[in-house]
Design an enzyme around this catalytic site. Sequence first.
Site, PDB file in Angstrom:
ATOM      1  N   LYS A   1       1.821   1.941  -5.151  1.00 32.23           N
ATOM      2  CA  LYS A   1       2.413   1.391  -6.506  1.00 32.23           C
ATOM      3  C   LYS A   1       1.417   1.618  -7.633  1.00 32.23           C
ATOM      4  CE  LYS A   1       2.447  -2.699  -4.303  1.00 32.23           C
ATOM      5  NZ  LYS A   1       2.027  -2.222  -2.994  1.00 32.23           N
TER       6      LYS A   1
ATOM      7  N   GLY B   1      -4.608  -4.390  -3.681  1.00 32.78           N
ATOM      8  CA  GLY B   1      -5.754  -3.351  -3.878  1.00 32.78           C
ATOM      9  C   GLY B   1      -4.737  -1.962  -3.992  1.00 32.78           C
ATOM     10  N   HIS B   2      -5.131  -1.751  -5.401  1.00 34.42           N
ATOM     11  CA  HIS B   2      -4.479  -0.295  -5.786  1.00 34.42           C
ATOM     12  C   HIS B   2      -5.441   0.590  -6.078  1.00 34.42           C
ATOM     13  CE1 HIS B   2      -0.953  -3.205  -6.009  1.00 34.42           C
ATOM     14  NE2 HIS B   2      -1.638  -3.773  -7.029  1.00 34.42           N
TER      15      HIS B   2
ATOM     16  N   GLN C   1       1.764  -6.412  -3.565  1.00 36.68           N
ATOM     17  CA  GLN C   1       2.439  -6.637  -2.071  1.00 36.68           C
ATOM     18  C   GLN C   1       3.745  -5.820  -2.124  1.00 36.68           C
ATOM     19  OE1 GLN C   1       0.991  -9.798  -3.598  1.00 36.68           O
ATOM     20  NE2 GLN C   1      -0.679  -8.501  -2.920  1.00 36.68           N
TER      21      GLN C   1
ATOM     22  N   ASP D   1       0.747  -1.328   0.057  1.00 35.73           N
ATOM     23  CA  ASP D   1       0.047   0.069  -0.021  1.00 35.73           C
ATOM     24  C   ASP D   1       0.926   1.157  -0.100  1.00 35.73           C
ATOM     25  OD1 ASP D   1      -2.314  -1.928   0.099  1.00 35.73           O
ATOM     26  OD2 ASP D   1      -1.870  -1.812   2.429  1.00 35.73           O
TER      27      ASP D   1
END
Length: 430
Positions: free
Chosen positions: A16, A40-41, A223, A13
Site C-alpha cells: 500500500k 509498516g509501509h 492493515q 503488507d
Amino acid sequence: MPAIVIVGAQWGDEGKGKATDLLGSRVDYVVKFNGGNNAGHTVVIGDEKYALHLLPSGILTPGCTPVIGNGVVIDLGVLFEEIDGLEARGVDTSRLVVSANAHVITEYHRTLDKVTERFLGSRRIGTTGRGIGPTYGDKMNRLGIRVQDLFDDKILQQKVEGALELKNQLLTKVYNRRSLSAESVVEELAQYRDRLRPMVADTSLLLNDALKQGDTVLLEAGQATLLDVDHGTYPFVTSSSATAGGACTGSGIPPTAVDRVIGIVKAYATRVGEGPFPTELFDDDGERLRRNGGEFGTTTGRPRRCGWYDAPVARYAARINGVTDFVLTKLDVLTGWERIPVCVAYDVDGERVEEMPVTQTGFHHAKPIYEYFDGWQEDISAARSLHDLPKNAQNYVAALEAMSGSRISAIGVGPDRDETIVLHDLLESD
Ligand code: GDP
Ligand code: IMO
Ligand code: MG
C-alpha cells in the site's frame, strides 16, 4: 475532484505504501484513516528506503499535505521519532496535520496489549504489541484520551485518572503488574503538547473544504480487509476499520465523495500473527516466497507466513470495499517457478465453496482447491508494459483478473516507484 481510497485486499503488507507514494505527486492530500504504528509501509525511492509507521506515505511527496485522521490511534513518542528521523534525512514534514479527535496511545495501553497476549497463551492474536487494541477498546468504551484533551489540563488529568481507576485494578489484580500514577501518564503526554499544538486541526472540515475547491484526497488504509474488525477473520484481526467504509468514518469525508477504491493485492499471499490462512505453505515454496519477497515485518521484523494467491479472498475484498481497480504487486517474486498454484475455491468439510465461508469454523476448515498456471523464468523487473511480460506472466495476470472481481490497473514488478506497469490511470475514471 474526488476522494480516492487505497485498501489492502489480503492480510496487510500488500504494498500500500508504494502505491500511495506512486500517486503522491498527483494528489493534494494523503490521509491515514485507521490503525496506528502497528502499520509498516516500506517505500523505496531510488537508493533511499523509508519505513513509515504512523505518518501517511504521502509525507515523502513535496507539495502533498499528509493528514492523520480521527480514526487513527497515535503514540506521540513514535510520531515525533518518525518526524525527526525523516527531517534528519531531508524530508519536509512541516505540512503534517493531525485530527483533534484522534485517540492517543499511553503507557497503560502498551502494557495491557502485551500482558493480555501473554495471558491468552495459545489463544493469542499475535498483535504487534503497540497498544492498538486497548486504545480502540477505550475509544469504544468512552474512556479514551483524545489529542484535543492534551490542551486542557483539567480535562486531561480527569480523564487519565478516570481511566486509571479501572486499568490499575486490572494491572495489579489480574495481571500482577505495578500500578501507574496519573501524574506519570499525564507527564508522558504533556511533553509533546507544544510540538503537537500547531499541527492540530478539524481535519474533517479541512478535507471537505479541500474537496469542495477541487483538490484530490487520497485515503490510505493501514492493515487490510481480512484484518478489519468487522469483515476480517475475527478475532484474529486488528481493532480498527481497515476497509473502504472505515475511510469515511476515520476521516469525516462522506461516502458520496469517494470516487474510486483501489485494492492492493499481492500476486501471492502473506499473513503476520495468528489466525486462519488456507493457502499457507510450510514447505520449500513458502521459504522461497519469503526469501524472494523479503517477507519480514516492517514493524516487528517477524517472518511473514507465506502462501499462494487466494482468489476467494480477493473477490471478498472487491465486494466489501467496492474495489474499482486492483494494483497487483510483487509479480516479480513469482519468477522462477515451473508452475504456480492459485486457490480458486475451498473445500469446506467435503463441500466446494466459492466465497468466504460464513462462519469462523468454516474458514478454519477451508482447504484450498488449486488451479495451476505455467510459470516463467525471465527477470521481469524491467517490464513497463503488459507486452514486456513473458506470455505465461500475462496469462497469470489475466487469470487473476478474471477470478478476482475487478480489473487490474497496475502491476508491481519491483519495490522501486518506477518498477510498475500501469494499465489504466488510477486517478481518472474511464
Ligand atoms: P504495506 O504495509 O502494504 O505498505 O506493505 P509493506 O511495505 O509492509 O510490504 C511490502 C514490501 O514489498 C515492501 O518492502 C515494498 O518495498 C515491497 N514491494 C512493493 N511492491 C513491490 C513489487 O511490486 N515488487 C517487489 N519485489 N517488492 C515490492
Ligand atoms: P500494514 O499497514 C500485517 C496484524 C498483527 C496481528 C493483528 C492484530 O503494514 O499492512 P494489532 O497490533 O493491530 O492489534 O495486531 O494484526 N497486523 C498487521 N499485519 N500488516 C499490518 O499493517 C498489520 N497491522 C496489524 O500481526 O496479527
Ligand atoms: Mg506493512
